[in-house]
Each structure stands twice: as structure tokens, then as C-alpha cells.
Design a protein around this motif. Sequence first.
Motif, mmCIF file in Angstrom:
data_model
loop_
_atom_site.group_PDB
_atom_site.id
_atom_site.type_symbol
_atom_site.label_atom_id
_atom_site.label_comp_id
_atom_site.label_asym_id
_atom_site.label_seq_id
_atom_site.Cartn_x
_atom_site.Cartn_y
_atom_site.Cartn_z
ATOM 1 N N ASN A 1 0.804 -1.219 0.000
ATOM 2 C CA ASN A 1 0.000 0.000 0.000
ATOM 3 C C ASN A 1 0.840 1.273 0.000
ATOM 4 O OD1 ASN A 1 -2.250 -1.770 0.231
ATOM 5 N ND2 ASN A 1 -1.904 -1.849 2.420
ATOM 6 N N GLY B 1 -8.057 2.226 6.866
ATOM 7 C CA GLY B 1 -6.611 2.142 7.098
ATOM 8 C C GLY B 1 -5.825 2.626 5.894
ATOM 9 N N SER C 1 -3.464 -8.195 -2.030
ATOM 10 C CA SER C 1 -4.340 -7.317 -1.247
ATOM 11 C C SER C 1 -5.573 -6.934 -2.057
ATOM 12 C CB SER C 1 -3.597 -6.058 -0.813
ATOM 13 O OG SER C 1 -2.512 -6.391 0.026
ATOM 14 N N ASP D 1 -13.661 -9.888 -0.088
ATOM 15 C CA ASP D 1 -14.525 -9.322 0.952
ATOM 16 C C ASP D 1 -15.843 -8.825 0.372
ATOM 17 O OD1 ASP D 1 -12.503 -9.883 2.743
ATOM 18 O OD2 ASP D 1 -11.807 -7.802 2.884
ATOM 19 N N LEU E 1 -9.550 -7.655 -1.117
ATOM 20 C CA LEU E 1 -10.649 -6.685 -1.126
ATOM 21 C C LEU E 1 -11.818 -7.204 -1.959
ATOM 22 C CD1 LEU E 1 -8.681 -3.337 -1.551
ATOM 23 C CD2 LEU E 1 -9.884 -4.124 0.500
ATOM 24 N N LEU F 1 -14.493 -4.576 6.026
ATOM 25 C CA LEU F 1 -14.018 -3.973 4.783
ATOM 26 C C LEU F 1 -13.821 -2.466 4.952
ATOM 27 C CD1 LEU F 1 -13.284 -4.093 1.791
ATOM 28 C CD2 LEU F 1 -15.741 -4.038 1.271
ATOM 29 N N GLU G 1 -13.134 -0.922 7.711
ATOM 30 C CA GLU G 1 -11.933 -0.738 8.533
ATOM 31 C C GLU G 1 -10.669 -0.841 7.679
ATOM 32 O OE1 GLU G 1 -11.777 -3.301 11.947
ATOM 33 O OE2 GLU G 1 -13.789 -2.702 12.586
ATOM 34 N N ASP G 2 -10.630 -1.832 6.783
ATOM 35 C CA ASP G 2 -9.464 -1.984 5.901
ATOM 36 C C ASP G 2 -9.295 -0.763 5.008
ATOM 37 O OD1 ASP G 2 -8.930 -4.474 6.966
ATOM 38 O OD2 ASP G 2 -9.802 -5.589 5.284
#
Length: 91
Positions: free
Chosen positions: A18, A73, A37, A44, A41, A67, A69-70
Motif C-alpha cells: 500500500n 486504514g 491485497s 470481501d 478486497l 471492509l 476498517e481496511d
Amino acid sequence: MSGIERVEADLFTDGSNNAVVRLPGRQFPGVLIQGDSLWGLRRDVVEIRDALRTGETAEALEAAEFLIEDLDGLLLRYTDALERHGLRRPF
């Protein structure tokens, strides 16, 4: 596009997962999401969709919260990098 084009990019965070980078010709940086990653996603979102299709709204809501929350971040890492480098947000 055929082949690989090498370009210089501005790196606003460390080069780990990221990474916040700005490609040539772009006003704002973006977030480089690694393939695994990105797949996570998508997985999810599919989980949320499948739970909704079967009427499992509580399960869908819980998966949606994880999701969010991810994504929060990722967004925090992005906005922190912009602030550290004196750039305004594109939103």
C-alpha cells in the motif's frame, strides 16, 4: 500496452504494501495495492454480496464493517502521507 515501461515515480511512504506514489503527469498520488491485497478486497465484497443474496444481513453487515476498517486504514495512510508532504487532498 506491450512490454514494460520504466518511469520515475515519487514515493511518499515506504515501499511496503500500500505504498503511496505519484506517477509522472499526475497531480495527486495514488495507493499502490499489491495483487494479493486487491484480491482480498474483492473477496470481501463477494462475501458481502453472497451473504446479502442468502438473506444473512447480519453476516453481510459484519463483513462490510471489516471492509470499511481496511479501507479506512488505506485512506489514513494516504492522507497522512499527503499531510507530511504538504499536499492537499483530492477529496
